[in-house]
Design an enzyme around this catalytic site. Structure first.
Site, PDB file in Angstrom:
ATOM      1  N   PHE A   1       0.826  -1.196   0.000  1.00 44.59           N
ATOM      2  CA  PHE A   1       0.000   0.000   0.000  1.00 44.59           C
ATOM      3  C   PHE A   1       0.860   1.244   0.000  1.00 44.59           C
ATOM      4  O   PHE A   1       2.001   1.210   0.458  1.00 44.59           O
ATOM      5  CB  PHE A   1      -0.895   0.019   1.242  1.00 44.59           C
ATOM      6  CG  PHE A   1      -2.282  -0.438   0.942  1.00 44.59           C
ATOM      7  CD1 PHE A   1      -3.250   0.483   0.578  1.00 44.59           C
ATOM      8  CD2 PHE A   1      -2.605  -1.773   0.971  1.00 44.59           C
ATOM      9  CE1 PHE A   1      -4.518   0.062   0.260  1.00 44.59           C
ATOM     10  CE2 PHE A   1      -3.871  -2.196   0.661  1.00 44.59           C
ATOM     11  CZ  PHE A   1      -4.836  -1.281   0.307  1.00 44.59           C
TER      12      PHE A   1
ATOM     13  N   GLN B   1      -8.239  14.132   5.700  1.00 45.67           N
ATOM     14  CA  GLN B   1      -7.642  13.510   4.529  1.00 45.67           C
ATOM     15  C   GLN B   1      -8.637  13.472   3.380  1.00 45.67           C
ATOM     16  O   GLN B   1      -9.790  13.118   3.571  1.00 45.67           O
ATOM     17  CB  GLN B   1      -7.214  12.093   4.873  1.00 45.67           C
ATOM     18  CG  GLN B   1      -6.453  11.435   3.749  1.00 45.67           C
ATOM     19  CD  GLN B   1      -5.890  10.104   4.198  1.00 45.67           C
ATOM     20  OE1 GLN B   1      -6.630   9.165   4.449  1.00 45.67           O
ATOM     21  NE2 GLN B   1      -4.591  10.029   4.309  1.00 45.67           N
TER      22      GLN B   1
ATOM     23  N   HIS C   1      -9.356  11.637   0.009  1.00 43.47           N
ATOM     24  CA  HIS C   1      -8.943  10.498  -0.799  1.00 43.47           C
ATOM     25  C   HIS C   1      -8.779  10.995  -2.217  1.00 43.47           C
ATOM     26  O   HIS C   1      -9.660  11.637  -2.753  1.00 43.47           O
ATOM     27  CB  HIS C   1      -9.984   9.382  -0.731  1.00 43.47           C
ATOM     28  CG  HIS C   1      -9.427   8.077  -1.196  1.00 43.47           C
ATOM     29  ND1 HIS C   1      -9.250   7.806  -2.530  1.00 43.47           N
ATOM     30  CD2 HIS C   1      -8.972   7.006  -0.520  1.00 43.47           C
ATOM     31  CE1 HIS C   1      -8.711   6.598  -2.638  1.00 43.47           C
ATOM     32  NE2 HIS C   1      -8.529   6.096  -1.439  1.00 43.47           N
TER      33      HIS C   1
ATOM     34  N   LEU D   1     -15.737   5.942  -2.968  1.00 49.34           N
ATOM     35  CA  LEU D   1     -14.318   5.646  -2.928  1.00 49.34           C
ATOM     36  C   LEU D   1     -13.894   4.645  -4.000  1.00 49.34           C
ATOM     37  O   LEU D   1     -14.468   3.587  -4.117  1.00 49.34           O
ATOM     38  CB  LEU D   1     -13.973   5.082  -1.553  1.00 49.34           C
ATOM     39  CG  LEU D   1     -12.527   4.710  -1.349  1.00 49.34           C
ATOM     40  CD1 LEU D   1     -11.935   5.617  -0.308  1.00 49.34           C
ATOM     41  CD2 LEU D   1     -12.413   3.287  -0.907  1.00 49.34           C
TER      42      LEU D   1
ATOM     43  N   GLU E   1      -7.461   2.801  -3.047  1.00 49.48           N
ATOM     44  CA  GLU E   1      -6.049   2.914  -3.345  1.00 49.48           C
ATOM     45  C   GLU E   1      -5.551   1.673  -4.095  1.00 49.48           C
ATOM     46  O   GLU E   1      -4.585   1.732  -4.845  1.00 49.48           O
ATOM     47  CB  GLU E   1      -5.323   2.999  -2.003  1.00 49.48           C
ATOM     48  CG  GLU E   1      -3.967   3.579  -2.086  1.00 49.48           C
ATOM     49  CD  GLU E   1      -3.559   4.138  -0.736  1.00 49.48           C
ATOM     50  OE1 GLU E   1      -4.046   3.627   0.274  1.00 49.48           O
ATOM     51  OE2 GLU E   1      -2.773   5.078  -0.718  1.00 49.48           O
TER      52      GLU E   1
ATOM     53  N   ARG F   1      -1.539   9.623   0.235  1.00 47.10           N
ATOM     54  CA  ARG F   1      -2.790  10.140  -0.283  1.00 47.10           C
ATOM     55  C   ARG F   1      -2.814  11.644  -0.482  1.00 47.10           C
ATOM     56  O   ARG F   1      -3.301  12.140  -1.493  1.00 47.10           O
ATOM     57  CB  ARG F   1      -3.911   9.764   0.676  1.00 47.10           C
ATOM     58  CG  ARG F   1      -4.160   8.297   0.619  1.00 47.10           C
ATOM     59  CD  ARG F   1      -5.168   7.904   1.634  1.00 47.10           C
ATOM     60  NE  ARG F   1      -5.504   6.504   1.412  1.00 47.10           N
ATOM     61  CZ  ARG F   1      -6.321   5.824   2.185  1.00 47.10           C
ATOM     62  NH1 ARG F   1      -6.882   6.414   3.220  1.00 47.10           N
ATOM     63  NH2 ARG F   1      -6.585   4.568   1.924  1.00 47.10           N
TER      64      ARG F   1
ATOM     65  N   HIS G   1     -12.317  12.043   2.981  1.00 46.33           N
ATOM     66  CA  HIS G   1     -12.273  10.618   3.268  1.00 46.33           C
ATOM     67  C   HIS G   1     -12.119  10.288   4.741  1.00 46.33           C
ATOM     68  O   HIS G   1     -12.777   9.401   5.260  1.00 46.33           O
ATOM     69  CB  HIS G   1     -11.112  10.004   2.485  1.00 46.33           C
ATOM     70  CG  HIS G   1     -10.983   8.526   2.638  1.00 46.33           C
ATOM     71  ND1 HIS G   1     -12.070   7.693   2.494  1.00 46.33           N
ATOM     72  CD2 HIS G   1      -9.930   7.739   2.912  1.00 46.33           C
ATOM     73  CE1 HIS G   1     -11.665   6.446   2.683  1.00 46.33           C
ATOM     74  NE2 HIS G   1     -10.385   6.449   2.944  1.00 46.33           N
TER      75      HIS G   1
ATOM     76  N   ARG H   1      -3.014  10.183   7.379  1.00 45.34           N
ATOM     77  CA  ARG H   1      -3.112   8.772   7.728  1.00 45.34           C
ATOM     78  C   ARG H   1      -2.595   7.921   6.583  1.00 45.34           C
ATOM     79  O   ARG H   1      -2.909   8.175   5.426  1.00 45.34           O
ATOM     80  CB  ARG H   1      -4.567   8.429   8.000  1.00 45.34           C
ATOM     81  CG  ARG H   1      -4.825   6.966   8.216  1.00 45.34           C
ATOM     82  CD  ARG H   1      -6.270   6.726   8.588  1.00 45.34           C
ATOM     83  NE  ARG H   1      -7.171   6.873   7.452  1.00 45.34           N
ATOM     84  CZ  ARG H   1      -7.394   5.939   6.547  1.00 45.34           C
ATOM     85  NH1 ARG H   1      -6.770   4.792   6.622  1.00 45.34           N
ATOM     86  NH2 ARG H   1      -8.237   6.132   5.554  1.00 45.34           N
TER      87      ARG H   1
END
Lengths: 271, 242, 598
Positions: C127, C247, C249, C259, C262, C293, C363, C404
């Site tokens: 990730f 945050q 996204h 969403l 990712e 992000r 997000h 995050r």
């Protein structure tokens, strides 16, 4: 290509059937088929009741002959032919369900096509035979073939369900169903061809007196009573909320079936 | 395809204060890829703030916004205007709450009550088998998981329960059967006997008649009927049967 | 006072959990696991716990497998610290990273259906922002359940709580915390279906209400994520920490902002602008699409600002493309079936052959109710508030600092849920008797006002105006001017909200009444966000000030916001915990205020 076009044509027409089409859009074809299966089942239980009831007059042949003439009238002959529809549809569709549920055959679309094509073929054949049939062929021979094929079918279902987990009653419903799968359509085709005309009491009695046919008939009778009874009880189990009412109806259905079983057995023994 | 549609929603409404139920018509202008939840919000914002409906994630992951559109149970967040017009071949839609539990108001039905049926099949591992060692995960081959992994995608939207040929009052429901089957097939679950008892009980699999309406309506495209049929076939490893 | 409002029952319990998502129910499961006789009540505003926002998380859970020959917990800690733009608390990072694998095993042993490798063990994926050897190469650190990891977690936590006889109160909201002599003794609860208030007295109370994504117009969050927890805490005079850290996204699908995980980028999706240029190479030459992000979100926003975006005619929003056309069918079908299916489902397009429109979508809220490393709520002087705990997205301990890392949120839910459970048990041990039934509350006044207000304003319209305002000025890019304007506009909106007559005066399942309450919460949280953003004259993590584009060491602290009233906001500071750095163990130098470049 032709097949595809034909199918598209048929499914397009079917999509426009009133009432059913609403359910086809919202629940799918199999939902409609399942209801058709149920209604055919109920219809057959009703017919079978009448059938056993009329046969019970065989104990006094004159009375039976008088009654049975009534069924020889044209509209009844037609209805008798139409009976082929629920019988064959319920039988073949039931066969499909057994394949789907117990044998893991998930290719339902092609099975359904077979159900419908064979049903239509059977109904037409039945009509044709009703008009043309001569009664000279050995009945015993046909019965022997039908019973052998069907018993082996039932044996396969029995062996499949023997070790599986689950309710014995439900399994027996499937087993009786598979036993009736060919027997009932065959019975219909052989015995009900000329309603009222060549069905004089003497002839029917003579037929039943054959010990082989007697056993076959008794077997069919009990398989049918169990299968129909379980089916009806299962329907009440689906929709009737009150446990008391549900049990009451189940008892009623059981007693009715038992009574018919008694009538049928008595007849077979007496003749 | 048109970029805008004139939509009529005939919504079944219910007022719990005086227990009145009626159909209310709303006429809307809608873009082609608006979803039905967007339409409901549009009604709230522009026409009638009192109209109540349920939703949560609004992208088909939680199963809160289930409604019946022209009789078909589905997720309102997944139905685009354009697709709806095409599928039902009309711009007029009857919108009703699912009947799987009492209606609280308008399209909001009591999911808590509907979920009681899921609770009954115990949607968890009752008695875990021992893991290979204390600090280790179970080893489950992808092939073994394949048998039931699709069933774990169920989000309990109750569309299947609503479409089922059996009544939800007497049947725990196709989704409850899925929840049960997952743990019947899950090698981590030791307690199978208790599960099978519920599965084959009075409100269990035998209320299913393979009408396959569940598979037809499932928004997650799970072949629900397949799993119920697996249960009926009864050919899985049952320790009590051996 | 509206005379139909009344309290119909008073309940007593040991533990009250407000919000039944992943964090709340992990806490409940832990408490019930250890002490089955504990009386636990869990509230949820949703129709059912399974409908919580946790269920929608797709990606995975970061955790270092002790059996992994390459990965080490210290790398995970470093990535989290660096990702947070050096604003996370190191004691929290250490606690959570250290116990991560144990929690994965807890989930797995309790029946979560993690994806497996051919050997039957947990399979792992990489990730953005997760690296080996302090940033050298990408780490395969995230365990997952296909693209529904959150659902698997939610189902497991719900099942475990259900198994242990928790009492759920669905469709209920906690309107007000009850205090007695500085101790939180429970909560006033409004049951939406019945339209009744009940009073719940509890030994310990846990706030786990989730995020506040609905503050913005374009959000990946659920309809219910209206910042209720932080708002209730702020109204009780408790502080909110780092509210400005939000945050975005980078890849929300246009329209509803759904969403697009990712994962799309980690399996090889490429971002392109109007000219089909893969523009991430200009912004993060090494990590490209896998950069954290906020960098990706800003890159997309920059492209759009430079007029290299594409205008969607349907939704009237500018966006960029994510290109998935070159990926093999196997990837589409096995690795991203649900996300890839979203485009088909919600936009009627096929990602195998068509470009997919995306733009940044609100997000995650890194900030929240201020707590210590054990999830115990704090007042503005960092003193413990006895009896009150906060976990999950509504709380800030803080693991995420100002940005995050993907997959760290699910990890936080599950670990903090457990820690708080332990703290609750310890707290309950020292609690003697059930509290008395005389506690003051103000909820009736508020609800009366909602029901009796006059005016032609519409809740829906005010909410839309607020969302547009916040998206425009407090979104990916922020400026002094925009923020000041927003604060004034929020005050106006608050006045308008007070002059809104409800169309439906019924108390039972009155969606309008609920939305009115939510609007108050949204406005409260918006105000906290805007004020904090205005105060922080620097750029840090997800908080980006156009007029102060660099990080500034003078702001190496957390923001603490207290709201005396809507118009009276006070800003204070809280020190960042640097315990790993101060411990001077191996690699401690990596935990200084380092530069955040990828």
């Amino acid at each position: 290509m032709v097949k595809k076009r034909l199918e598209r044509f048929i499914s397009h027409r079917l999509d426009q059937v009133p009432i059913a089409s609403v359910y086809v859009k919202s629940r799918g074809w199999y939902f409609v088929i399942a209801w058709a299966h149920r209604l055919c089942g109920i219809l057959m239980v009703l017919f079978a009741s009448v059938h056993i009831y009329t046969l019970s007059f065989l104990s006094t042949p004159a009375l039976y002959d008088a009654k049975i003439k009534f069924f020889g009238l044209a509209p009844f002959a037609f209805l008798s032919w139409m009976l082929a529809i629920p019988v064959i549809f319920h039988a073949l569709n039931g066969g499909r369900l057994i394949l789907y549920e117990m044998f893991g055959s998930r290719n339902d679309n092609s099975m359904t096509r077979w159900v419908f094509s064979l049903s239509i073929a059977f109904v037409f054949l039945q009509g044709l035979l009703m008009m043309l049939w001569s009664r000279s062929v050995s009945m015993l021979f046909f019965w022997l073939v039908a019973a052998t094929i069907n018993s082996s079918l039932a044996c396969i279902v029995i062996s499949k369900s023997w070790k599986a987990t689950g309710s014995i009653f439900w399994k027996f419903h499937r087993i009786t169903g598979s036993f009736l799968l060919i027997m009932v359509p065959a019975h219909l085709m052989l015995m009900h061809l000329q309603p009222g005309i060549s069905q004089e009491a003497a002839m029917v009695i003579a037929r039943i007196q054959n010990p082989f046919i007697k056993w076959i008939d008794l077997g069919m009778l009990f398989a049918m009573l169990y299968h129909g009874g379980y089916g009806l009880i299962s329907i009440t189990g689906d929709y009737i909320e009150s446990k008391v009412l549900q049990n009451g109806l189940a008892a009623l259905i059981f007693l009715t079936m038992a009574a018919f079983g008694w009538i049928g057995t008595r007849l077979a023994i007496m003749i | 395809m048109a970029s805008h549609y004139h939509i009529t929603l005939k919504i079944r409404r219910y007022d719990p204060e005086n227990r009145r139920s009626w159909i209310q018509n709303y006429h809307l202008e809608a873009g082609r890829i608006l979803r039905f939840v967007d339409l409901f919000r549009k009604i709230n914002n522009e026409q009638d703030p009192t109209f109540s409906w349920n939703s949560s994630c609004e992208h088909g992951q939680c199963g809160t916004c289930s409604v019946k559109i022209n009789g078909k149970p589905l997720l309102a967040c997944e139905l685009l205007v354009e697709n709806a017009v095409q599928y039902f071949n009309t711009p007029v839609f009857n919108v009703e709450p699912l009947e799987v539990a009492p209606v609280v108001r308008d399209l909001v039905f009591d999911l808590t009550k509907a979920y009681k049926r899921i609770d009954q099949v115990k949607p968890y591992v009752i008695s875990p088998a021992n893991p290979p060692s204390d600090q280790d995960e179970y080893s489950i081959s992808p092939n073994e998981m394949k048998q039931y992994i699709n069933a774990t995608r169920c989000i309990n939207c109750f569309c299947c329960s609503s479409a089922c040929i059996s009544s939800h009052r007497n049947f725990l429901g196709p989704n409850a059967m899925l929840a049960s089957m997952i743990r019947v097939l899950d090698p981590r679950e030791k307690e199978k006997a208790q599960r099978l008892k519920i599965l084959y009980g009075h409100r269990g699999v035998y209320r299913c008649h393979s009408s396959r309406a569940c598979s037809f309506v499932c928004p997650k495209e799970i072949d629900v009927a397949h799993f119920v049929a697996l249960a009926k076939a009864g050919r899985f490893n049952d320790p009590n049967n051996e | 006072m509206n005379n139909r409002l009344r309290i119909t029952a008073t309940l007593h319990c040991d533990l009250l959990i407000i919000g039944s998502g992943g964090a709340g129910l992990r806490c409940a499961a832990n408490v019930l696991d250890k002490r089955p006789e504990t009386r636990v009540i869990a509230l949820t505003k949703n129709a059912h716990p399974q409908k919580s926002h946790t269920s929608t998380a797709q990606g995975g859970l970061a955790a270092v497998d002790p059996g992994d020959p390459e990965d080490k917990t210290i790398y995970h800690m470093f990535d989290t610290w660096k990702g947070s733009d050096c604003t996370a608390d190191q004691d929290v990072i250490k606690k959570i990273c250290d116990s991560s694998w144990e929690q994965i095993l807890w989930l797995e042993n309790r029946g979560m259906h993690f994806s497996r490798n051919p050997k039957g063990k947990l399979s792992k994926r990489t990730f953005g922002g997760h690296t080996l050897n302090f940033g050298e190469t990408s780490a395969y650190r995230a365990v997952f359940e296909a693209d529904r990891t959150g659902k698997g977690m939610m189902d497991t936590c719900w099942g475990e709580s259900l198994k242990r006889n928790i009492s759920f109160l669905n469709q209920s909201i906690g309107t007000e915390l009850l205090f007695k002599a500085g101790r939180c003794v429970g909560c006033l609860v409004f049951k939406l279906k019945e339209g009744e208030f009940i009073r719940i007295f509890s030994g310990a109370t846990v706030l786990a209400t989730g995020g506040s994504g609905q503050v913005f117009k374009i959000t990946t969050n659920c309809r219910q994520n209206t910042g209720d927890g932080p708002a209730v805490a702020l109204q009780a005079g408790l502080p909110m920490m780092d509210p400005e850290a939000i945050q975005f996204h980078p890849t929300g699908m246009i329209g509803p902002g759904i969403l697009a995980s990712e994962t799309l980028r980690s399996v090889g999706g490429i971002l392109r602008n109007k000219d089909m240029e893969p523009f991430m190479a200009h912004y993060a030459p090494r990590m490209k699409e896998l950069a954290p992000r906020d960098l990706v979100a800003r890159a997309i926003a920059s492209e759009i600002r430079k007029k290299r975006g594409i205008l969607s005619s349907d939704h009237k929003v500018e966006h960029v493309w994510i290109d998935l056309r070159h990926l093999p069918d196997a990837v589409h079908e096995q690795q991203i079936p649900e996300v890839s299916g979203f485009f088909k489902k919600f936009l009627n397009l096929d990602p195998k052959s068509e470009l997919c429109p995306v733009h940044p979508s609100s997000h995650y809220q890194m900030g929240g109710i201020s707590t210590n490393a054990f999830g115990e709520a704090q007042d503005h002087l960092q003193r413990r508030v006895p009896g009150l705990f906060a976990i999950g997205e509504c709380a800030a301990a803080s693991l995420h600092g100002f940005n995050r890392l993907g997959t760290n949120s699910l990890l936080e839910l599950i670990t903090m849920g457990k820690f708080v459970g332990n703290k609750v048990l310890a707290y309950l041990d020292h609690l003697s008797k059930e509290p008395t039934a005389t506690v003051d509350f103000i909820s009736f006044d508020r609800f009366s006002q909602y029901l009796e207000a006059r005016g032609k304003n519409k809740i829906g319209q005010i909410r839309i105006d607020m969302q547009e305002l916040m998206t425009e000025n407090v979104g990916v890019f922020r400026t002094e001017e925009g923020l000041s304007k927003t604060i004034d506009a929020l005050r106006e909106l608050k006045d308008r909200a007070d002059q809104t007559a409800l169309g439906c005066k019924s108390l039972r399942m009155n969606q309008e009444l609920l939305q009115r309450w939510e609007l108050d919460n949204l406005l409260t949280v918006s105000m906290a966000i805007s004020q904090a953003a205005l105060n922080r004259r620097e750029s840090r993590g997800a908080h980006f000030r156009d007029d102060f584009p660099e990080r500034d060491d003078a702001f190496n602290h957390h923001t603490i916001v207290i709201m005396g009233s809507f118009n009276k906001v006070e800003i204070k500071k809280r020190e960042i915990d640097m315990s790993i750095f101060k411990a001077k163990d191996q690699h401690f130098e990596k935990f200084d205020f380092i530069e955040r470049a990828y």
